[in-house]
Design a protein around this motif. Structure first.
Motif, PDB file in Angstrom:
ATOM      1  N   SER A 255      61.773 -10.643 -17.082  1.00 32.41           N
ATOM      2  CA  SER A 255      61.002 -11.501 -16.829  1.00 32.41           C
ATOM      3  C   SER A 255      59.745 -10.997 -17.731  1.00 32.41           C
ATOM      4  CB  SER A 255      61.072 -12.674 -15.756  1.00 32.41           C
ATOM      5  OG  SER A 255      60.705 -11.740 -15.263  1.00 32.41           O
ATOM      6  N   ARG A 256      59.669 -10.301 -18.011  1.00 32.18           N
ATOM      7  CA  ARG A 256      58.668  -9.710 -18.434  1.00 32.18           C
ATOM      8  C   ARG A 256      56.793 -10.375 -17.618  1.00 32.18           C
ATOM      9  NH1 ARG A 256      60.023 -10.425 -25.249  1.00 32.18           N
ATOM     10  NH2 ARG A 256      61.205  -9.352 -24.654  1.00 32.18           N
ATOM     11  N   SER A 257      57.186 -10.435 -16.498  1.00 32.28           N
ATOM     12  CA  SER A 257      56.331 -10.999 -15.685  1.00 32.28           C
ATOM     13  C   SER A 257      55.339 -10.676 -14.391  1.00 32.28           C
ATOM     14  CB  SER A 257      56.942 -12.244 -15.250  1.00 32.28           C
ATOM     15  OG  SER A 257      57.897 -12.049 -13.573  1.00 32.28           O
ATOM     16  N   ALA A 258      55.967  -9.146 -14.651  1.00 31.72           N
ATOM     17  CA  ALA A 258      55.328  -8.078 -13.291  1.00 31.72           C
ATOM     18  C   ALA A 258      54.158  -6.606 -13.714  1.00 31.72           C
ATOM     19  CB  ALA A 258      56.817  -7.652 -12.782  1.00 31.72           C
ATOM     20  N   LEU A 259      54.298  -6.976 -14.520  1.00 30.99           N
ATOM     21  CA  LEU A 259      53.070  -5.799 -15.007  1.00 30.99           C
ATOM     22  C   LEU A 259      52.621  -5.984 -15.585  1.00 30.99           C
ATOM     23  CD1 LEU A 259      52.770  -2.688 -15.125  1.00 30.99           C
ATOM     24  CD2 LEU A 259      54.303  -2.391 -16.760  1.00 30.99           C
ATOM     25  N   ARG A 260      50.843  -6.048 -15.918  1.00 27.60           N
ATOM     26  CA  ARG A 260      49.684  -6.703 -16.562  1.00 27.60           C
ATOM     27  C   ARG A 260      49.409  -5.579 -17.279  1.00 27.60           C
ATOM     28  NH1 ARG A 260      46.570 -11.975 -15.938  1.00 27.60           N
ATOM     29  NH2 ARG A 260      49.252 -12.315 -15.774  1.00 27.60           N
ATOM     30  N   ARG A 261      50.100  -5.159 -18.953  1.00 31.02           N
ATOM     31  CA  ARG A 261      49.104  -4.284 -19.629  1.00 31.02           C
ATOM     32  C   ARG A 261      48.477  -4.151 -19.967  1.00 31.02           C
ATOM     33  NH1 ARG A 261      54.554  -4.955 -19.926  1.00 31.02           N
ATOM     34  NH2 ARG A 261      55.863  -2.740 -19.384  1.00 31.02           N
ATOM     35  N   GLU A 262      46.516  -4.706 -20.132  1.00 26.45           N
ATOM     36  CA  GLU A 262      45.410  -4.846 -20.708  1.00 26.45           C
ATOM     37  C   GLU A 262      44.457  -4.291 -19.459  1.00 26.45           C
ATOM     38  OE1 GLU A 262      44.662  -9.559 -19.330  1.00 26.45           O
ATOM     39  OE2 GLU A 262      46.011  -8.945 -21.211  1.00 26.45           O
ATOM     40  N   PRO A 263      43.243  -3.758 -20.572  1.00 19.50           N
ATOM     41  CA  PRO A 263      42.031  -3.855 -18.802  1.00 19.50           C
ATOM     42  C   PRO A 263      41.343  -4.701 -18.716  1.00 19.50           C
ATOM     43  CG  PRO A 263      41.872  -2.866 -21.519  1.00 19.50           C
ATOM     44  CD  PRO A 263      43.503  -4.476 -21.630  1.00 19.50           C
ATOM     45  N   THR A 264      41.142  -4.149 -17.713  1.00 14.75           N
ATOM     46  CA  THR A 264      40.982  -4.959 -16.402  1.00 14.75           C
ATOM     47  C   THR A 264      40.221  -4.777 -15.474  1.00 14.75           C
ATOM     48  OG1 THR A 264      43.273  -6.142 -16.429  1.00 14.75           O
ATOM     49  CG2 THR A 264      42.301  -6.549 -14.480  1.00 14.75           C
ATOM     50  N   PRO A 265      39.107  -5.814 -15.179  1.00 18.42           N
ATOM     51  CA  PRO A 265      37.709  -5.337 -13.888  1.00 18.42           C
ATOM     52  C   PRO A 265      38.478  -5.503 -12.943  1.00 18.42           C
ATOM     53  CG  PRO A 265      37.448  -7.044 -14.843  1.00 18.42           C
ATOM     54  CD  PRO A 265      39.169  -7.335 -16.372  1.00 18.42           C
ATOM     55  N   VAL A 266      37.962  -5.085 -12.043  1.00 19.71           N
ATOM     56  CA  VAL A 266      38.164  -4.812 -10.409  1.00 19.71           C
ATOM     57  C   VAL A 266      37.000  -5.584  -9.694  1.00 19.71           C
ATOM     58  CG1 VAL A 266      38.766  -3.693  -8.503  1.00 19.71           C
ATOM     59  CG2 VAL A 266      39.607  -3.377 -10.560  1.00 19.71           C
ATOM     60  N   SER A 267      37.300  -6.127  -9.086  1.00 22.14           N
ATOM     61  CA  SER A 267      36.365  -6.773  -7.902  1.00 22.14           C
ATOM     62  C   SER A 267      36.254  -6.474  -6.426  1.00 22.14           C
ATOM     63  CB  SER A 267      35.867  -8.634  -8.447  1.00 22.14           C
ATOM     64  OG  SER A 267      36.650  -9.026  -7.880  1.00 22.14           O
ATOM     65  N   LEU A 268      35.540  -6.608  -5.640  1.00 26.48           N
ATOM     66  CA  LEU A 268      35.357  -6.443  -4.573  1.00 26.48           C
ATOM     67  C   LEU A 268      36.308  -7.704  -3.576  1.00 26.48           C
ATOM     68  CD1 LEU A 268      34.871  -4.113  -2.020  1.00 26.48           C
ATOM     69  CD2 LEU A 268      32.633  -5.930  -0.933  1.00 26.48           C
ATOM     70  N   GLY A 269      37.228  -7.840  -3.055  1.00 26.99           N
ATOM     71  CA  GLY A 269      37.370  -9.061  -2.081  1.00 26.99           C
ATOM     72  C   GLY A 269      36.943  -8.633  -0.648  1.00 26.99           C
ATOM     73  N   GLU A 270      37.877  -8.746   0.565  1.00 23.88           N
ATOM     74  CA  GLU A 270      37.711  -8.778   1.231  1.00 23.88           C
ATOM     75  C   GLU A 270      37.507  -7.503   2.484  1.00 23.88           C
ATOM     76  OE1 GLU A 270      40.221 -10.465   4.755  1.00 23.88           O
ATOM     77  OE2 GLU A 270      41.989 -11.341   3.274  1.00 23.88           O
ATOM     78  N   ARG A 271      35.859  -7.387   2.749  1.00 20.79           N
ATOM     79  CA  ARG A 271      35.943  -6.273   3.549  1.00 20.79           C
ATOM     80  C   ARG A 271      36.480  -5.745   4.199  1.00 20.79           C
ATOM     81  NH1 ARG A 271      30.567  -5.004   1.829  1.00 20.79           N
ATOM     82  NH2 ARG A 271      29.807  -6.701   0.971  1.00 20.79           N
ATOM     83  N   GLY A 272      36.946  -4.091   4.119  1.00 23.34           N
ATOM     84  CA  GLY A 272      37.777  -3.271   5.082  1.00 23.34           C
ATOM     85  C   GLY A 272      37.076  -1.844   5.113  1.00 23.34           C
ATOM     86  N   ALA A 273      38.180  -1.054   6.371  1.00 19.24           N
ATOM     87  CA  ALA A 273      38.373   0.019   6.459  1.00 19.24           C
ATOM     88  C   ALA A 273      38.278   0.974   5.227  1.00 19.24           C
ATOM     89  CB  ALA A 273      38.617   0.983   7.036  1.00 19.24           C
ATOM     90  N   PRO A 274      38.681   0.530   4.197  1.00 16.79           N
ATOM     91  CA  PRO A 274      39.323   1.423   3.539  1.00 16.79           C
ATOM     92  C   PRO A 274      38.141   1.891   1.797  1.00 16.79           C
ATOM     93  CG  PRO A 274      41.129   0.327   3.191  1.00 16.79           C
ATOM     94  CD  PRO A 274      40.314  -0.457   4.721  1.00 16.79           C
ATOM     95  N   THR A 275      37.192   0.315   2.053  1.00 15.38           N
ATOM     96  CA  THR A 275      36.381   0.217   1.194  1.00 15.38           C
ATOM     97  C   THR A 275      34.494   0.173   1.543  1.00 15.38           C
ATOM     98  OG1 THR A 275      36.655  -2.119   1.585  1.00 15.38           O
ATOM     99  CG2 THR A 275      37.440  -1.577  -0.227  1.00 15.38           C
ATOM    100  N   GLU A 276      34.878   0.762   2.278  1.00 15.26           N
ATOM    101  CA  GLU A 276      33.195   1.044   3.320  1.00 15.26           C
ATOM    102  C   GLU A 276      32.876   2.071   2.383  1.00 15.26           C
ATOM    103  OE1 GLU A 276      30.158   0.261   5.581  1.00 15.26           O
ATOM    104  OE2 GLU A 276      32.908  -0.984   5.721  1.00 15.26           O
ATOM    105  N   GLY A 277      31.667   1.680   1.681  1.00 12.70           N
ATOM    106  CA  GLY A 277      31.046   2.682   1.393  1.00 12.70           C
ATOM    107  C   GLY A 277      31.370   2.801  -0.058  1.00 12.70           C
ATOM    108  N   ILE A 278      31.890   2.152  -0.248  1.00 10.98           N
ATOM    109  CA  ILE A 278      32.680   2.217  -2.038  1.00 10.98           C
ATOM    110  C   ILE A 278      32.053   1.765  -3.162  1.00 10.98           C
ATOM    111  CG2 ILE A 278      33.989   2.629  -3.552  1.00 10.98           C
ATOM    112  CD1 ILE A 278      34.783   4.190  -1.396  1.00 10.98           C
ATOM    113  N   ASP A 279      31.554   1.443  -3.563  1.00 11.63           N
ATOM    114  CA  ASP A 279      30.490   1.091  -5.107  1.00 11.63           C
ATOM    115  C   ASP A 279      31.523   0.267  -6.099  1.00 11.63           C
ATOM    116  OD1 ASP A 279      28.617  -0.231  -6.646  1.00 11.63           O
ATOM    117  OD2 ASP A 279      27.924   2.378  -7.206  1.00 11.63           O
TER     118      ASP A 279
END
Length: 553
Positions: A329-353
């Motif tokens: 179905s060629r629908s499970a993988l996005r192959r292109e440069p993609t920015p990342v943003s912060l979602g909910e706050r949680g311990a894994p992302t604490e203090g990460i810029d």
């Protein structure tokens, strides 16, 4: 840690009862959290291992062939990270053990990857997917291309061989095709044929409006006779697909590697389909076993622009079919440069810029569960990092690789190492209650779980809702409710199903209390325990009697 001991007599003839020559025990060692990283290619996960070690976790990196096989082996680790490990590398028993490790034993699980993880890795509808904070069914995505797919299944006499109690080879193939149908959307069309020396359309080409009805029809198909005639299979499949107007058209053929007959026109049929004027028709082939016809089947899949699989263990078939359906179905993988943003706050992302993170080069598409916390977002709204609580344990998905390809720009980012370390720590098994003592013992044919619970001041903790989950050998498991039998004391009994190692995990109010392990030997009644002379002497003294040392007295 699980220990085993074996007794080997110097002269075998002197030992008339060998069943009691095996023993075992568990011991729990308190120390740094232990992480196990299992990678499809260990060289691609070295940066991940370095990050968790830098975060203070005692980390072991192994290949997929060294994945633990039992719950007891998984229990030696506080968190397991699967880095691009295809589902075919896991047996059904390992899948079940890994799910129980999270749900019932309080362990942590992180899945990372792209081509060999999530839906593309064959994890749809598996026990492992059930404990992760995301599902891999992408039918409802608006950007998904429409697909017409024919699944052609060998139903010759060889498919009637039983592979497990009550299930033959065709049953597993039918179940695989049924799961594939369940992964298709209302915009897709599917047809399923069973073939021996003739083509039998079990399900003619139809729109996938009622996937459960299609799956039920496929599961009812029975074994035929003779071998599978490949030419007529290809001819009928391509004729049906040529009439379809979907964006993608695909054939998945499952055939016996030792009994694929009538392939004189197959090369030309596949080539014509791959270069059809109305749009190519791709062809993937699964060979049952590595037989005399397997090389020819592989050449056909290459010519057809599809993928090729050899399956020796038929229980792998459902994972292969679901993986192939998602791939087609060629629908499970996005192959292109993609920015990342912060979602909910949680311990894994604490203090990460997160704002300073480089763009990813690609990522896998999954659906976050409603109860999951999406901590990082890829693009506009796709989950990149999600976590949740499943039973006693926690799990996470990180929907790109650990840095080998799509996340390569992140290896030079200052936030990569602390993010991975904090993620592993967040989902790792929580520390056991230091004020509670958990014991698992066997007395004859009965197992007993006992918890003695105190608070920080040393006072008894009463009126608690205490539960236990006991996992035994061969995938056995049992849920128990403990009854308070004294101040701060809770007990439950169970009947063990077989000799072997057992692990008990206890919880109170859905929080981990502690774990304990014990080994039930094959023949406790044959164990020589000797005479308890001190006890006999006490009884004689207390009652004014005497100990008679021998029968003559």
């Amino acid at each position: 840690h699980h220990y085993e001991v074996s007794l080997v007599p110097l002269r075998a003839g002197d030992d008339v009862a060998t069943l009691n020559n095996q023993g075992g025990a568990f011991t729990r060692v308190v120390g740094p959290a232990r992480a196990l990283i299992v990678a499809g290619d260990t060289s691609h996960a070295e940066a991940l291992a370095a990050a968790t070690r830098a975060g203070g976790l005692d980390t072991t990196l192994v290949g997929a062939t060294n994945l633990p096989t039992t719950l007891g082996e998984f229990g030696a680790y506080d968190v397991v990270l699967l880095s691009d490990v295809n589902a075919r590398a896991l047996s059904e028993a390992q899948m079940q053990a890994l799910a129980a490790y999270v749900r019932d034993f309080g362990g942590g699980l992180v899945m990372l990857g792209a081509h060999d993880a999530f839906g593309l890795g064959g994890y749809a509808y598996t026990d492992v997917e059930e404990v992760l904070p995301a599902t891999f069914d992408l039918r409802r995505r608006r950007d998904r291309m429409s697909l017409a797919m024919v699944i052609a299944i060998d139903q010759s006499g060889s498919m009637g061989v039983e592979v497990s109690p009550g299930r033959n080879k065709l049953d597993l193939a039918n179940e695989a095709a049924a799961r594939s149908a369940l992964l298709l959307s209302v915009n897709d069309r599917v047809g399923v044929m069973h073939v021996d020396t003739a083509v039998h359309w079990t399900q003619a080409m139809t729109s996938v409006q009622q996937p459960e009805d299609i799956a039920a029809a496929v599961r009812r198909a029975q074994v035929g006779g003779g071998g599978i005639f490949v030419d007529i299979t290809l001819e009928a499949s391509y004729a049906a697909l040529s009439a379809e107007s979907t964006q993608l058209r695909h054939l998945l053929l499952f055939s016996d590697g030792d009994d694929s007959e009538e392939m004189t026109r197959a090369h030309a049929l596949v080539q014509n389909a791959a270069t059809a004027a109305g749009g190519e028709i791709t062809t993937s082939i699964v060979s049952m076993g590595n037989g005399v016809d397997t090389p020819q089947l592989e050449r056909l899949s290459t010519l057809g622009g599809g993928r090729f699989y050899i399956v020796e263990d038929m229980t792998e078939l459902p994972r292969i079919f679901t993986q192939e359906t998602i791939e087609a179905s060629r629908s499970a993988l996005r192959r292109e440069p993609t920015p990342v943003s912060l979602g909910e706050r949680g311990a894994p992302t604490e203090g990460i810029d997160v704002a300073s993170a480089p763009q990813l080069l690609g990522y896998s598409l999954v659906n976050a569960r409603p109860e999951a916390s999406v901590l990082l977002v890829a693009g506009e709204s796709d989950p990149l990092l999600a976590t949740w609580q499943r039973g006693l344990g926690r799990s996470a998905v990180f929907t790109t690789d650990s840095g080998a390809r799509y996340a390569a720009p992140w290896l030079g980012w200052s936030g990569y190492a602390p993010l991975m370390a904090q993620l592993a720590r967040d989902v790792a098994r929580p520390r056991q209650d230091q004020h509670a003592r958990v014991q698992l013992t066997f007395e004859g044919a009965e197992g007993r779980v006992v918890v003695e619970a105190l608070d920080a001041e040393g006072r008894y903790r009463n009126h608690m809702t205490m539960r236990a989950h006991v996992a035994g050998p061969h995938g056995q498991s049992e849920a128990l409710t403990l009854v308070q039998t004294g101040p701060g004391r809770y007990e439950a009994t169970f009947t063990p199903g077989a000799p072997g190692a057992y692990l008990a995990t206890t919880s109170a109010d859905d929080a981990l209390v502690g774990t304990s392990g014990a080994v039930l030997t094959a023949a406790d009644e044959l164990r020589g325990v000797g005479t308890q002379r001190a006890l006999l002497a006490q009884i004689a003294a207390l009652t004014g009697g005497r100990v008679r040392a021998n029968l003559a007295e």
